[in-house]
Design a protein around this motif. Sequence first.
Motif, PDB file in Angstrom:
ATOM      1  N   TYR A 121      14.074  72.512  10.480  1.00 54.34           N
ATOM      2  CA  TYR A 121      15.493  72.355  10.770  1.00 54.34           C
ATOM      3  C   TYR A 121      15.963  70.936  10.494  1.00 54.34           C
ATOM      4  N   GLN A 122      15.038  70.002  10.472  1.00 52.34           N
ATOM      5  CA  GLN A 122      15.347  68.637  10.098  1.00 52.34           C
ATOM      6  C   GLN A 122      14.123  68.001   9.468  1.00 52.34           C
ATOM      7  N   GLN A 123      14.355  66.942   8.712  1.00 49.31           N
ATOM      8  CA  GLN A 123      13.247  66.222   8.084  1.00 49.31           C
ATOM      9  C   GLN A 123      12.633  65.245   9.069  1.00 49.31           C
ATOM     10  N   LEU A 124      11.317  65.136   9.011  1.00 49.21           N
ATOM     11  CA  LEU A 124      10.614  64.141   9.814  1.00 49.21           C
ATOM     12  C   LEU A 124      10.457  62.887   8.975  1.00 49.21           C
ATOM     13  N   THR A 125      11.111  61.831   9.380  1.00 50.77           N
ATOM     14  CA  THR A 125      11.100  60.586   8.618  1.00 50.77           C
ATOM     15  C   THR A 125      10.599  59.435   9.479  1.00 50.77           C
ATOM     16  N   ILE A 126      10.146  58.401   8.813  1.00 48.85           N
ATOM     17  CA  ILE A 126       9.700  57.202   9.520  1.00 48.85           C
ATOM     18  C   ILE A 126      10.870  56.577  10.280  1.00 48.85           C
ATOM     19  N   ARG A 127      12.033  56.592   9.660  1.00 49.81           N
ATOM     20  CA  ARG A 127      13.212  56.036  10.315  1.00 49.81           C
ATOM     21  C   ARG A 127      13.557  56.827  11.575  1.00 49.81           C
ATOM     22  N   GLY A 128      13.467  58.158  11.486  1.00 46.89           N
ATOM     23  CA  GLY A 128      13.761  58.987  12.651  1.00 46.89           C
ATOM     24  C   GLY A 128      12.782  58.731  13.783  1.00 46.89           C
ATOM     25  N   LEU A 129      11.488  58.604  13.436  1.00 41.28           N
ATOM     26  CA  LEU A 129      10.471  58.323  14.445  1.00 41.28           C
ATOM     27  C   LEU A 129      10.691  56.940  15.054  1.00 41.28           C
ATOM     28  N   PHE A 130      11.040  55.977  14.216  1.00 37.29           N
ATOM     29  CA  PHE A 130      11.327  54.626  14.710  1.00 37.29           C
ATOM     30  C   PHE A 130      12.477  54.646  15.703  1.00 37.29           C
ATOM     31  N   ASN A 131      13.535  55.417  15.373  1.00 38.66           N
ATOM     32  CA  ASN A 131      14.696  55.485  16.266  1.00 38.66           C
ATOM     33  C   ASN A 131      14.334  56.098  17.613  1.00 38.66           C
ATOM     34  N   LYS A 132      13.421  57.055  17.612  1.00 43.19           N
ATOM     35  CA  LYS A 132      12.996  57.657  18.871  1.00 43.19           C
ATOM     36  C   LYS A 132      12.136  56.702  19.690  1.00 43.19           C
ATOM     37  N   LEU A 133      11.281  55.954  19.012  1.00 45.09           N
ATOM     38  CA  LEU A 133      10.393  55.034  19.716  1.00 45.09           C
ATOM     39  C   LEU A 133      11.137  53.820  20.258  1.00 45.09           C
ATOM     40  N   PHE A 134      12.136  53.354  19.526  1.00 47.29           N
ATOM     41  CA  PHE A 134      12.816  52.113  19.907  1.00 47.29           C
ATOM     42  C   PHE A 134      14.304  52.317  20.180  1.00 47.29           C
ATOM     43  N   GLY A 135      14.709  53.586  20.347  1.00 48.10           N
ATOM     44  CA  GLY A 135      16.121  53.868  20.590  1.00 48.10           C
ATOM     45  C   GLY A 135      16.650  53.245  21.867  1.00 48.10           C
ATOM     46  N   LEU A 137      16.159  50.383  22.815  1.00 49.50           N
ATOM     47  CA  LEU A 137      16.528  48.999  22.521  1.00 49.50           C
ATOM     48  C   LEU A 137      17.701  48.922  21.551  1.00 49.50           C
ATOM     49  N   THR A 138      17.793  49.891  20.650  1.00 46.98           N
ATOM     50  CA  THR A 138      18.850  49.856  19.632  1.00 46.98           C
ATOM     51  C   THR A 138      20.128  50.561  20.059  1.00 46.98           C
ATOM     52  N   SER A 139      20.074  51.361  21.122  1.00 43.28           N
ATOM     53  CA  SER A 139      21.238  52.170  21.503  1.00 43.28           C
ATOM     54  C   SER A 139      21.875  51.738  22.820  1.00 43.28           C
ATOM     55  N   ILE A 140      21.539  50.543  23.295  1.00 47.02           N
ATOM     56  CA  ILE A 140      22.172  50.049  24.518  1.00 47.02           C
ATOM     57  C   ILE A 140      23.673  49.939  24.294  1.00 47.02           C
ATOM     58  N   ASN A 141      24.442  50.454  25.218  1.00 47.89           N
ATOM     59  CA  ASN A 141      25.905  50.525  25.155  1.00 47.89           C
ATOM     60  C   ASN A 141      26.394  51.565  24.156  1.00 47.89           C
ATOM     61  N   ASN A 142      25.463  52.387  23.663  1.00 47.18           N
ATOM     62  CA  ASN A 142      25.846  53.445  22.725  1.00 47.18           C
ATOM     63  C   ASN A 142      25.084  54.726  23.026  1.00 47.18           C
ATOM     64  N   GLY A 143      24.678  54.892  24.252  1.00 46.49           N
ATOM     65  CA  GLY A 143      23.933  56.072  24.660  1.00 46.49           C
ATOM     66  C   GLY A 143      23.538  55.936  26.112  1.00 46.49           C
ATOM     67  N   PHE A 144      23.647  57.037  26.871  1.00 44.72           N
ATOM     68  CA  PHE A 144      23.446  56.931  28.306  1.00 44.72           C
ATOM     69  C   PHE A 144      22.035  56.484  28.663  1.00 44.72           C
ATOM     70  N   ALA A 145      21.017  57.108  28.077  1.00 37.60           N
ATOM     71  CA  ALA A 145      19.633  56.806  28.464  1.00 37.60           C
ATOM     72  C   ALA A 145      19.315  55.336  28.252  1.00 37.60           C
ATOM     73  N   ALA A 146      19.675  54.800  27.087  1.00 33.50           N
ATOM     74  CA  ALA A 146      19.384  53.391  26.794  1.00 33.50           C
ATOM     75  C   ALA A 146      20.144  52.467  27.732  1.00 33.50           C
ATOM     76  N   SER A 147      21.407  52.759  27.953  1.00 37.48           N
ATOM     77  CA  SER A 147      22.215  51.915  28.836  1.00 37.48           C
ATOM     78  C   SER A 147      21.734  52.012  30.278  1.00 37.48           C
ATOM     79  N   PHE A 148      21.350  53.216  30.698  1.00 38.46           N
ATOM     80  CA  PHE A 148      20.870  53.393  32.063  1.00 38.46           C
ATOM     81  C   PHE A 148      19.581  52.612  32.297  1.00 38.46           C
TER      82      PHE A 148
END
Length: 375
Positions: A121-135, A137-148
């Motif tokens: 249903y979606q491609q598994l990419t290094i960028r996608g995995l990176f975003n999950k591992l470090f999201g 840190l990269t999504s503070i103020n742009n996503g509830f989990a990171a901001s919380f």
Amino acid sequence: MASLYNNLHIKQSSPSSDIKKPRSSNLELLRIIAMLAIIAHHYVVNSSVRGLFAYDGTATPQQYFLEVWGMWGKTGINAFILISGYFMCRMQLTARRYVKLLIQILFYGITIMLIFAICDYQQLTIRGLFNKLFGLLTSINNGFAASFMAFYIFVPFYNKLISVLTKRQLGLLVLGLLFIMTICSTVFLAPTMNEPVWYMTLYFVAAYIRLYPNKWTDNLKLSSIVLTVSILVAVAICIAFVYLANHTGRTVFSEFKWHLVSDSNKLLAFLIGLSAFLTAKNFNMGHSKTVNFLAAGCFGVLLIHASSDTMRHWLWQDICDVPGMLHAGLPALIAQAVAVPIIIFLICSFIDHYYKKFLEPVFMNLILNNKTGKK
């Protein structure tokens, strides 16, 4: 890391007997209601149905319903943070507790991504995995989990500050923060919204209510009236601006339909979240194991059903076909809009229950054993 486990804590500001009391089911019920409101919000804003809304004189009752149905996500978030602050201002935050949440976030994000990749249903990419591992840190103020998580790690410092402030000083701090974060944003349109800072503001509000109860915060009738009036005003404003946009053809009016609830720090979003919290706090419904069981999975429900854009597309467009429901009969739309959040909540809640029962202990044992081995 070992020192973190041993030293990251909050000085108790209440007797241990106070901490050991089971959480009130009335506040846990509010968690459930707030999560259902957030899912209903996602039903509208994450389904792409808003791209089909018309403001040229052809708006249907289905559109009016969805405009109102999707309003309450930010109010639900406010209720969640107020509940957390109310309890955590007199509790310990250990590194173990924080790591549990961290693992939970990573597990759901990576696992759901892998499931979608396996199902092609979606491609598994290094960028996608990176975003999950470090999201976080990269999504503070742009996503509830990171901001919380950014907000949550500073809880020991919030409580240290609270412990040295007088009642008057804490009250002035709360008023100052609310003026900057809410009044300046709502009235003067200042871009003051910052999610971790706003959650900190709510934390201090809840702490003040917990530490310094008074006749206003303990008044069930007053909080119920404020809650009811605030909701009715928000609904009336939404319908009025949609009507104006629809009957004048000027879509600029539609941009103001959610202005007072469009973000967590907006005035009505704050008032509705606060009055809902106070109403639940002041309403004694007794202890319910079922309510507490379901409420325990609320964070997991959020992490699962809003884990990624792929999940949002699959859930709201492929499975529920929310855009297609815009052209269904109004009774059918209402029935689905009401049923879907309940179904999603129950499924995700049970998934989270079994994750905590079987997988979380394994992950924590691996971390703790590894910590012990390094000593």
